[in-house]
Structures are given as structure tokens and as C-alpha cells.
Design a protein around this motif. Structure first.
Motif, PDB file in Angstrom:
ATOM      1  N   ASP A  86       1.009  -1.100   0.125  1.00  0.00           N
ATOM      2  CA  ASP A  86       0.378   0.265  -0.012  1.00  0.00           C
ATOM      3  C   ASP A  86       0.889   1.050  -0.013  1.00  0.00           C
ATOM      4  OD1 ASP A  86      -2.221  -1.572   0.276  1.00  0.00           O
ATOM      5  OD2 ASP A  86      -3.465  -1.616   2.159  1.00  0.00           O
ATOM      6  N   TRP A  87       2.184   1.012   0.540  1.00  0.00           N
ATOM      7  CA  TRP A  87       3.358   2.526   0.591  1.00  0.00           C
ATOM      8  C   TRP A  87       3.554   2.870  -0.712  1.00  0.00           C
ATOM      9  CZ3 TRP A  87       3.872   6.450   4.297  1.00  0.00           C
ATOM     10  CH2 TRP A  87       3.003   5.382   5.143  1.00  0.00           C
ATOM     11  N   LEU A  88       3.949   1.376  -1.478  1.00  0.00           N
ATOM     12  CA  LEU A  88       4.445   1.386  -2.419  1.00  0.00           C
ATOM     13  C   LEU A  88       2.973   2.203  -3.604  1.00  0.00           C
ATOM     14  CD1 LEU A  88       7.129  -1.552  -2.623  1.00  0.00           C
ATOM     15  CD2 LEU A  88       7.568   0.623  -2.747  1.00  0.00           C
ATOM     16  N   PHE A  89       2.523   1.004  -3.340  1.00  0.00           N
ATOM     17  CA  PHE A  89       1.579   1.983  -4.292  1.00  0.00           C
ATOM     18  C   PHE A  89       1.130   3.676  -4.440  1.00  0.00           C
ATOM     19  CE2 PHE A  89      -2.836   2.775  -4.921  1.00  0.00           C
ATOM     20  CZ  PHE A  89      -3.362   2.258  -6.827  1.00  0.00           C
ATOM     21  N   PHE A 109       3.285   6.175  -2.380  1.00  0.00           N
ATOM     22  CA  PHE A 109       4.359   6.743  -3.383  1.00  0.00           C
ATOM     23  C   PHE A 109       4.539   6.887  -4.580  1.00  0.00           C
ATOM     24  CE2 PHE A 109       5.738   6.253   1.708  1.00  0.00           C
ATOM     25  CZ  PHE A 109       5.716   8.198   2.198  1.00  0.00           C
ATOM     26  N   PHE A 110       4.329   6.124  -5.397  1.00  0.00           N
ATOM     27  CA  PHE A 110       4.174   5.868  -6.865  1.00  0.00           C
ATOM     28  C   PHE A 110       3.546   6.545  -7.664  1.00  0.00           C
ATOM     29  CE2 PHE A 110       2.719   4.301 -10.769  1.00  0.00           C
ATOM     30  CZ  PHE A 110       3.852   4.759 -11.785  1.00  0.00           C
ATOM     31  N   HIS A 111       2.089   6.994  -6.955  1.00  0.00           N
ATOM     32  CA  HIS A 111       1.041   8.002  -7.900  1.00  0.00           C
ATOM     33  C   HIS A 111       1.412   9.263  -6.710  1.00  0.00           C
ATOM     34  CE1 HIS A 111      -1.323   3.886  -8.386  1.00  0.00           C
ATOM     35  NE2 HIS A 111      -1.289   4.456  -9.408  1.00  0.00           N
ATOM     36  N   PHE A 131       4.449  10.394  -6.345  1.00  0.00           N
ATOM     37  CA  PHE A 131       4.959  11.363  -7.507  1.00  0.00           C
ATOM     38  C   PHE A 131       5.061  10.754  -8.644  1.00  0.00           C
ATOM     39  CE2 PHE A 131       8.198   9.153  -4.406  1.00  0.00           C
ATOM     40  CZ  PHE A 131       8.566  10.374  -3.406  1.00  0.00           C
ATOM     41  N   LEU A 132       3.891  10.521  -9.379  1.00  0.00           N
ATOM     42  CA  LEU A 132       3.190  10.642 -10.435  1.00  0.00           C
ATOM     43  C   LEU A 132       2.186  11.721 -11.076  1.00  0.00           C
ATOM     44  CD1 LEU A 132       3.501   8.443 -13.074  1.00  0.00           C
ATOM     45  CD2 LEU A 132       1.038   8.229 -12.097  1.00  0.00           C
TER      46      LEU A 132
END
Length: 66
Positions: A3-6, A8-10, A12-13
Motif C-alpha cells: 500500500d505504501w509503494l502504491f 508513493f508511486f501515485h 510522485f506521478l
């Protein structure tokens, strides 16, 4: 962890699109700027705003308990 990766990815996007919007404005490409700014605004109100309102309400309720 996923969930954290998801998230942070969004994040930064989203920041990347925001920076690209500012670059379009500074380069004088006003139609691209307007289209991207309108898309970011629509994204905020349709996707992010309800979650922000819930979080504010949760923080206020948590603050009253303490």
C-alpha cells in the motif's frame, strides 16, 4: 508495504504531472497548461477530495477524545 509503494508511486506521478503543467505554462503553451490543470483539478475533486474530507473529520473526532 504494498500500500505504501502504491501510494508513493501515485504521489510522485501526480507531482510529476504537476511539474509538467508548470513547465507548459512557463514555455507559453497555454492550451496544454489549461488542459493539464483542468485534469488535475478534476482528479482532485473526483478522487482525492472525499478522502481528504474523511481524514479531516477523523482528525477532529480524534482531537475531541484527547
Amino acid at each position: 508495504m504494498g500500500d505504501w509503494l502504491f501510494a508513493f508511486f501515485h504521489l510522485f506521478l501526480l507531482l510529476g504531472v504537476f511539474v509538467y503543467t508548470l513547465i507548459a505554462l512557463f514555455q507559453g503553451n497555454y492550451s496544454r497548461f489549461a488542459l493539464l490543470a483542468a485534469g488535475l483539478t478534476l482528479y482532485y475533486f473526483l478522487v482525492l477530495h472525499p478522502a481528504v474530507k474523511k481524514e479531516i473529520k477523523r482528525k477532529k473526532a480524534q482531537g475531541k477524545k484527547e
